[in-house]
Design an enzyme around this catalytic site. Structure first.
Site, mmCIF file in Angstrom:
data_model
loop_
_atom_site.group_PDB
_atom_site.id
_atom_site.type_symbol
_atom_site.label_atom_id
_atom_site.label_comp_id
_atom_site.label_asym_id
_atom_site.label_seq_id
_atom_site.Cartn_x
_atom_site.Cartn_y
_atom_site.Cartn_z
ATOM 1 N N PHE A 25 9.876 6.048 -9.890
ATOM 2 C CA PHE A 25 10.862 6.001 -8.538
ATOM 3 C C PHE A 25 12.414 6.855 -8.910
ATOM 4 O O PHE A 25 13.279 6.247 -8.353
ATOM 5 C CB PHE A 25 10.931 4.980 -7.798
ATOM 6 C CG PHE A 25 9.442 4.866 -6.719
ATOM 7 C CD1 PHE A 25 8.365 4.562 -7.308
ATOM 8 C CD2 PHE A 25 9.884 5.097 -5.474
ATOM 9 C CE1 PHE A 25 7.289 4.682 -6.405
ATOM 10 C CE2 PHE A 25 8.843 5.017 -4.656
ATOM 11 C CZ PHE A 25 7.328 4.848 -5.095
ATOM 12 N N LEU A 26 12.221 7.774 -9.919
ATOM 13 C CA LEU A 26 13.538 8.247 -10.463
ATOM 14 C C LEU A 26 13.370 9.864 -10.169
ATOM 15 O O LEU A 26 13.934 10.588 -11.026
ATOM 16 C CB LEU A 26 13.997 7.835 -11.696
ATOM 17 C CG LEU A 26 14.522 6.569 -11.940
ATOM 18 C CD1 LEU A 26 14.931 6.274 -13.290
ATOM 19 C CD2 LEU A 26 15.626 6.234 -11.107
ATOM 20 N N LYS A 72 12.212 2.774 7.664
ATOM 21 C CA LYS A 72 12.174 1.535 8.581
ATOM 22 C C LYS A 72 12.513 0.286 7.995
ATOM 23 O O LYS A 72 13.332 -0.342 8.687
ATOM 24 C CB LYS A 72 10.769 1.476 9.056
ATOM 25 C CG LYS A 72 10.384 0.521 10.036
ATOM 26 C CD LYS A 72 8.982 0.564 10.777
ATOM 27 C CE LYS A 72 7.841 0.203 9.920
ATOM 28 N NZ LYS A 72 7.647 -1.313 10.152
ATOM 29 N N ASN A 74 10.797 -3.005 -1.062
ATOM 30 C CA ASN A 74 10.817 -1.584 -0.500
ATOM 31 C C ASN A 74 12.469 -1.252 -0.739
ATOM 32 O O ASN A 74 12.726 0.138 -0.807
ATOM 33 C CB ASN A 74 10.124 -1.608 0.882
ATOM 34 C CG ASN A 74 8.858 -1.302 0.793
ATOM 35 O OD1 ASN A 74 8.230 -1.005 -0.097
ATOM 36 N ND2 ASN A 74 8.302 -1.243 1.911
ATOM 37 N N LEU A 83 0.709 -1.176 0.027
ATOM 38 C CA LEU A 83 -0.027 -0.062 -0.056
ATOM 39 C C LEU A 83 0.621 1.235 0.000
ATOM 40 O O LEU A 83 2.032 1.255 0.780
ATOM 41 C CB LEU A 83 -0.853 -0.159 1.275
ATOM 42 C CG LEU A 83 -1.678 0.941 1.872
ATOM 43 C CD1 LEU A 83 -2.584 0.233 2.798
ATOM 44 C CD2 LEU A 83 -1.074 2.143 2.673
ATOM 45 N N CYS A 116 7.714 3.483 5.709
ATOM 46 C CA CYS A 116 7.998 2.184 5.194
ATOM 47 C C CYS A 116 9.661 2.353 4.732
ATOM 48 O O CYS A 116 10.327 1.416 5.350
ATOM 49 C CB CYS A 116 7.296 1.715 4.253
ATOM 50 S SG CYS A 116 5.650 1.504 4.589
ATOM 51 N N ALA A 151 14.342 12.865 -8.397
ATOM 52 C CA ALA A 151 15.472 13.242 -7.498
ATOM 53 C C ALA A 151 14.680 14.242 -6.411
ATOM 54 O O ALA A 151 13.684 14.931 -6.927
ATOM 55 C CB ALA A 151 16.521 14.037 -7.894
ATOM 56 N N GLU A 186 0.522 5.365 0.834
ATOM 57 C CA GLU A 186 0.003 6.294 1.455
ATOM 58 C C GLU A 186 -0.411 7.322 0.326
ATOM 59 O O GLU A 186 0.376 7.353 -0.572
ATOM 60 C CB GLU A 186 0.866 6.877 2.506
ATOM 61 C CG GLU A 186 0.683 6.167 3.740
ATOM 62 C CD GLU A 186 1.424 6.420 4.907
ATOM 63 O OE1 GLU A 186 1.455 7.636 4.892
ATOM 64 O OE2 GLU A 186 2.035 5.626 5.634
ATOM 65 N N GLY A 244 11.049 9.427 2.746
ATOM 66 C CA GLY A 244 10.753 9.471 4.066
ATOM 67 C C GLY A 244 9.414 8.603 4.390
ATOM 68 O O GLY A 244 9.177 7.634 3.485
HETATM 69 C C1 UDX Z 1 6.037 2.918 -0.036
HETATM 70 C C2 UDX Z 1 5.876 1.849 -1.028
HETATM 71 O O1 UDX Z 1 5.784 2.518 -2.445
HETATM 72 C C3 UDX Z 1 4.749 0.953 -0.928
HETATM 73 O O2 UDX Z 1 4.760 -0.085 -1.997
HETATM 74 C C4 UDX Z 1 5.078 0.066 0.318
HETATM 75 O O3 UDX Z 1 4.190 -0.701 0.996
HETATM 76 C C5 UDX Z 1 5.275 1.069 1.445
HETATM 77 O O4 UDX Z 1 6.166 1.981 1.110
HETATM 78 P P1 UDX Z 1 4.633 5.043 0.850
HETATM 79 O O5 UDX Z 1 5.703 5.154 1.820
HETATM 80 O O6 UDX Z 1 3.278 5.306 1.092
HETATM 81 O O7 UDX Z 1 4.813 3.649 0.118
HETATM 82 O O8 UDX Z 1 5.151 6.151 -0.260
HETATM 83 P P2 UDX Z 1 6.088 6.264 -1.696
HETATM 84 O O9 UDX Z 1 4.988 6.995 -2.547
HETATM 85 O O10 UDX Z 1 6.679 4.679 -2.005
HETATM 86 O O11 UDX Z 1 7.097 7.296 -1.166
HETATM 87 C C6 UDX Z 1 8.109 6.988 -0.430
HETATM 88 C C7 UDX Z 1 9.110 8.499 -0.213
HETATM 89 O O12 UDX Z 1 9.708 8.325 -1.547
HETATM 90 C C8 UDX Z 1 8.415 9.614 -0.335
HETATM 91 O O13 UDX Z 1 9.114 10.462 0.759
HETATM 92 C C9 UDX Z 1 8.451 10.363 -1.570
HETATM 93 O O14 UDX Z 1 8.462 11.549 -1.677
HETATM 94 C C10 UDX Z 1 9.728 9.689 -1.853
HETATM 95 N N1 UDX Z 1 9.975 9.559 -3.409
HETATM 96 C C11 UDX Z 1 9.316 8.425 -4.017
HETATM 97 C C12 UDX Z 1 11.139 10.095 -3.960
HETATM 98 O O15 UDX Z 1 11.858 10.692 -3.354
HETATM 99 N N2 UDX Z 1 11.431 10.014 -5.218
HETATM 100 C C13 UDX Z 1 10.561 9.002 -6.020
HETATM 101 O O16 UDX Z 1 10.816 9.041 -7.261
HETATM 102 C C14 UDX Z 1 9.652 8.242 -5.431
#
Ligand code: UDX
Length: 459
Positions: free
Chosen positions: A253-254, A267, A212, A154, A264, A256, A156, A261
């Site tokens: 997820f690329l 931790k 993760n 999931l 998930c 910058a 958030e 934070g």
């Molecule tokens: C994440 C996973 O995506 C999810 O599959 C898992 O179950 C729980 O952890 P979440 O913590 O809700 O979900 O947020 P996510 O959208 O993944 O972002 C996590 C952090 O990474 C955020 O601080 C976000 O700003 C940062 N992020 C994400 C980046 O800095 N760059 C990115 O390209 C993507």
């Protein structure tokens, strides 16, 4: 359809419970916080998540979703028990699984017929198998049960979307009966052709951590590239786009930014490192990802301080407090880390967040931080505005209005949501992440190392 108990009403529990009820099951969400249970019965939810109030209200009103603090009674009335309690980090980074074991003990003591116990909390590899022995220890002789692992993925802010339309469903189970029950429970997802992977308990548990940690790796990697871009005059958004077009890499997820934070990634990376250490396996990559993320947040503090000149006594407006948009979750939120760093450097911080200010108010990091009514209010008299969380309302700000209220027009766009040219055309100094300036134009260029002394020829 099943009678299901979901234990723990945090993000995972409440979202899982609501979605399972929406699939037609009879679900009771249990929490040991009786006051919280009463609030949920009145449809007051403990956190902000788009779409959740509607799905909870619909299923509650239609009698498929219930709330209770009577774990023992609910277990006796259920065929399936999902454990979705917290596994907070201990001082050494390992996950504290005591809540899982406490719940499992009560489940064991109330086994009045076959039950499937589904471990859904993120817990170290080996927990599910360990629970089999633990439940056997506390249950009556001959009690029938199975333990399965069914990790959640999931996100958030888009929790319903990621739960109702996940990329995959992972079932870790070792009996036919357990697999069958979980297949049936997830049937509505197969109608949407969601792929399912059925595997052993340990593999299922590791899929969650590996996923993760890999996503966190992508983020730390692109952040490292961003830092290189700043030094070498390249643009990280172009670099990410070019990399992402390679199907093997993928474009997601690329982005910058200030570092990852949330509840998930920080931790889970620490927990993997801790259980790898316990297993005497080197986790050098994940360890480097953790270090790179802290370094990135420190760089953000330096970036803002550099942008305002000498930081002491300067006023900085921080926009965004939650760890990402569309959530009021402040756990391990980069803005809080950056604010703490700015305060240590003597900066006066004013902050605004569309949703999480009430939650933020009581946090120690926020002591001495003034809270503003909106972005323009925060920017009044500021020497810089720093966008740290990319809420939609910060994407299209009226830059002329912003400039008018500020003391110095400096925009630190730590999520790269603005075009530098647009910001500069509005009269601002623009500071992004990984937005290097071509040769000669940037500070970093001036600081480039002198010509290397030619290497001596090897004999
Ligand atoms: C994440 C996973 O995506 C999810 O599959 C898992 O179950 C729980 O952890 P979440 O913590 O809700 O979900 O947020 P996510 O959208 O993944 O972002 C996590 C952090 O990474 C955020 O601080 C976000 O700003 C940062 N992020 C994400 C980046 O800095 N760059 C990115 O390209 C993507």
């Amino acid at each position: 359809m099943y009678d299901i108990t979901v234990v723990g009403t945090g993000y995972v529990g409440l979202v899982t419970g609501a979605c399972l009820a929406d699939f037609g099951n009879n679900v009771t969400c249990v929490d040991n916080d009786a006051a919280k249970v009463e609030r949920m019965k009145a449809l007051e939810l403990p956190f902000f998540e788009p779409g959740l109030p509607e799905i909870v209200a619909r299923n509650f009103n239609e009698g498929r979703l219930h709330f209770s603090s009577d774990l023992a009674g609910c277990v006796r009335d259920s065929q399936v028990v999902f454990i979705t309690v917290g596994t907070p980090p201990r001082a050494d980074g390992s996950a504290d699984t005591s809540q899982i074991y406490a719940v499992a003990k009560t489940v064991a003591q109330n086994l009045n017929g076959y039950k499937l116990v589904v471990q859904k909390s993120t817990a170290p590899v080996g927990t599910a198998r360990d629970l089999i022995g633990w439940i056997r220890k506390w249950a009556k002789k001959g009690a029938e049960f199975d333990v399965a692992s069914n990790p959640e993925f999931l996100r958030e802010g888009s929790a319903l979307e990621t739960t109702l339309r996940p990329d995959r469903t992972v079932i870790g189970a070792e009996s036919k009966k357990a697999v069958e029950i979980l297949r049936k429970i997830h049937k509505p997802l197969f109608l949407l052709e969601t792929p399912m992977i059925v595997t052993g308990l340990e593999s299922a548990e590791l899929i969650k951590y590996a996923s993760n940690c890999f996503l966190a790796t992508k983020i730390s990697f692109i952040n490292e590239m961003a830092n290189l871009c700043e030094a070498l005059g390249a643009d990280v958004q172009m670099v990410a786009r070019g990399m992402g077009m390679d199907g093997r890499i993928g474009k997601k997820f690329l982005h910058a930014g200030p570092g990852y934070g949330g509840s998930c990634f920080p931790k889970d990376t620490h927990a993997l490192s801790a259980f790898a250490k316990k297993a005497k396996v080197k986790s050098g990559i994940v360890d480097a990802v953790i270090a790179a993320n802290e370094h990135q947040m420190d760089r953000m503090v330096d970036k803002i301080c550099d942008a305002v000149g000498s930081p002491k006594g300067k006023k900085v407006a921080v926009l965004g407090l939650s760890f990402k948009p569309n959530t009021d979750d402040l756990r391990e939120a980069p803005p809080l880390y950056v604010i703490a760093g700015l305060k240590r450097r003597g900066v006066k911080v004013v902050a605004f967040d569309p949703i999480s200010m009430t939650k933020a108010e009581t946090l120690p990091e926020m002591r001495g931080v003034e809270l503003a009514a909106d972005a323009y209010d925060a920017a009044r008299g500021a020497h810089a505005v720093a966008i740290i969380t990319e809420w939609n309302e910060f994407r299209g700000m009226d830059l002329a209005r912003l400039k008018r209220v500020m003391k110095k027009p400096v925009l630190c766009d730590l999520r790269n949501i603005y075009e530098p040219a647009e910001v500069e055309a509005a009269g601002f100094v623009h500071v992004g992440v990984g937005k290097g300036r071509p040769a000669g134009a940037g500070k970093a260029r001036k600081a480039a190392p002198k010509k290397a002394t030619p290497k001596r020829k090897k004999r």
